[in-house]
Motif scaffolding. Structure first.
Motif, short mmCIF file in Angstrom:
data_model
loop_
_atom_site.label_atom_id
_atom_site.label_comp_id
_atom_site.label_asym_id
_atom_site.label_seq_id
_atom_site.Cartn_x
_atom_site.Cartn_y
_atom_site.Cartn_z
N UNK A 1 -23.10 82.68 -14.02
CA UNK A 1 -22.62 81.41 -13.48
C UNK A 1 -21.13 81.49 -13.15
N UNK A 2 -20.33 82.05 -14.08
CA UNK A 2 -18.89 82.15 -13.84
C UNK A 2 -18.60 83.10 -12.69
N UNK A 3 -19.36 84.19 -12.60
CA UNK A 3 -19.17 85.11 -11.49
C UNK A 3 -19.45 84.46 -10.14
N UNK A 4 -20.51 83.64 -10.09
CA UNK A 4 -20.83 82.94 -8.85
C UNK A 4 -19.75 81.91 -8.51
N UNK A 5 -19.21 81.24 -9.52
CA UNK A 5 -18.14 80.28 -9.27
C UNK A 5 -16.89 80.97 -8.74
N UNK A 6 -16.53 82.12 -9.32
CA UNK A 6 -15.39 82.87 -8.82
C UNK A 6 -15.61 83.28 -7.37
N UNK A 7 -16.80 83.80 -7.08
CA UNK A 7 -17.12 84.22 -5.71
C UNK A 7 -17.00 83.04 -4.75
N UNK A 8 -17.55 81.88 -5.13
CA UNK A 8 -17.50 80.70 -4.27
C UNK A 8 -16.06 80.24 -4.06
N UNK B 1 -14.16 73.32 3.87
CA UNK B 1 -13.70 74.44 3.06
C UNK B 1 -12.52 74.05 2.19
N UNK B 2 -11.59 73.28 2.74
CA UNK B 2 -10.38 72.90 2.00
C UNK B 2 -10.73 72.07 0.77
N UNK B 3 -11.54 71.03 0.97
CA UNK B 3 -11.87 70.18 -0.17
C UNK B 3 -12.78 70.91 -1.16
N UNK B 4 -13.71 71.69 -0.65
CA UNK B 4 -14.69 72.35 -1.51
C UNK B 4 -14.05 73.41 -2.39
N UNK B 5 -13.11 74.18 -1.84
CA UNK B 5 -12.54 75.24 -2.68
C UNK B 5 -11.73 74.64 -3.82
N UNK B 6 -11.12 73.48 -3.60
CA UNK B 6 -10.42 72.82 -4.70
C UNK B 6 -11.41 72.31 -5.75
N UNK B 7 -12.53 71.75 -5.30
CA UNK B 7 -13.55 71.28 -6.23
C UNK B 7 -14.08 72.43 -7.08
N UNK B 8 -14.45 73.53 -6.43
CA UNK B 8 -14.97 74.68 -7.17
C UNK B 8 -13.91 75.25 -8.10
N UNK B 9 -12.65 75.22 -7.68
CA UNK B 9 -11.57 75.71 -8.53
C UNK B 9 -11.49 74.91 -9.82
#
Length: 386
Positions: A88-95, A317-325
């Motif tokens: 799960x953490x690996x997939x989050x990092x990748x995303x 992409x801008x909003x999503x990468x902050x959410x995933x972060x």
């Protein structure tokens, strides 16, 4: 890929940003506070962590520790919890890395065809607003309730967020993405200066010494940067000052929650709405008169459907990468965060060099490497001596 990342975001919202068991999430209250304070992955330490919840699909007791991945009437598929958490953490990092890289590439492509940075700033902020409003309206995420005096605290921070994002977009449009990322690596320098001026915070000499490689690296990269422009430099520096101000203002004013349900993702959603509202008048003032002609010229070359699609993707992409972060940072230590942030910046620089074919001089490559490595060294020193 886009559909998969969207489903990942939605699933993370439904699960409350924590899939691991109660015993594991409860061990990280200080990290949850650190994420909410600066809400962009830089020294976050002021928000109250959400009450962790136990995932019903995961079972943990003295004799068993496993998670149900898939179940059906005749049976189920399970895996050991440690393996599930690593995957799960690996997939989050990748995303996180992939969305960040795609944002920088998409933004640069849009500005190459449609050089209107203030318009791009407003559009990228706006696209995230329907998303977060949908989450609040559907009940997937509890909507925030701002206290009466909360807006006085949030407005200056939202203004700094707007200026920081605008500066970064201007820098991306005016020069190479690799150069903008190298200059933005100097943000810790401005954070230290403003922390002393506003908060009176004095760090140990080891922390200040760790800033030297950052300053040297950015200077070297600027001297021999083939795509150097003063506009790109000013934009990136303005972004650094604004984001450092945002972090310092958060520490100075957000000593207690400004309302109910104001966790890190909701705080970022509110600040996005504020930043959009404050940025819109500047976009109209600077680019409103020229918008029609610029749009006609750009669409005549790339077509209106392509440009519109890329601008929407840029905001997504801008909003999503902050959410995933935010989801990712709630599950890792400060040192792991520093390593991840360094790798992320390297990925952005390498990916954009490959996509756009921007050549790096040997001195520029050395300067970028020193600056990026310097940010990691600074994070280590600050964590150790603060």
């Amino acid at each position: 890929m886009l559909r998969a990342l969207t489903l990942t975001l939605l699933a993370a919202h439904v699960s409350g940003f924590a899939i691991s068991p109660l015993a594991r999430t409860a061990a990280r209250p200080q990290l949850a506070k650190r994420v909410a304070a600066n809400f962009v992955m830089e020294e976050k330490d002021t928000a109250t962590p959400a009450e962790p919840t136990l995932d019903p699909t995961c079972i943990e007791d003295e004799s068993i520790e496993e998670c149900t991945v898939l179940s059906w009437p005749a049976g189920k598929i399970t895996m050991p919890m440690p393996i599930f958490e690593k995957l799960k953490l690996g997939f989050l990092f990748f995303s996180w890395f992939a969305l960040n890289v795609m944002y920088n590439i998409t933004n640069k492509k849009c500005q190459n065809a449609f050089p209107m940075p203030w318009t791009m700033t407003v559009v990228s902020l706006f696209v995230g607003i329907p998303w977060v409003l949908l989450l609040w309206a559907s009940g997937i995420r509890k909507p925030p309730k701002i206290a009466p005096g909360g807006w006085k605290v949030l407005l200056p921070i939202g203004a700094a967020h707007a200026l920081g994002h605008a500066g970064a977009v201007i820098a991306l449009g005016a020069g190479a993405v690799s150069f903008a990322q190298t200059v933005k690596a100097a943000e810790p320098v401005f954070t230290c200066v403003l922390s002393y001026i506003v908060l009176g915070t004095v760090f140990k000499w080891q922390v200040y010494a760790s800033l030297i490689p950052i300053i040297v690296g950015v200077s070297l990269a600027s001297l021999k940067e083939l795509s150097f422009t003063w506009k790109a430099l000013y934009g990136a520096v303005t972004s650094n000052v604004a984001f450092a101000s945002r972090a310092v203002l958060s520490k100075a004013t957000m000593d207690k929650p400004v309302g109910e349900n104001m966790d890190a993702p909701n705080l970022y959603g509110v600040l996005t709405i504020i930043a959009f509202t404050l940025s819109l008048p500047f976009a109209i003032f600077y680019e409103g008169a020229a918008f029609g002609a610029a749009w006609t010229k750009a669409t005549a070359v790339v077509g209106a459907p392509w440009l519109l699609r890329q601008m929407i993707l840029d905001g997504f992409y801008y909003y999503s990468y902050n959410e995933v972060a935010f989801i990712t940072l709630n599950q890792i230590s400060p040192i792991t965060h520093s390593i991840a942030n360094t790798i992320k910046r390297v990925c952005i620089i390498l990916a954009t060099v490959l996509v756009f074919g921007n050549k790096l001089t040997p001195l520029g490559a050395i300067g970028s490497s020193i600056a990026v490595a310097g940010t990691f060294f600074y994070s280590i020193m600050k964590h150790k001596f603060s």
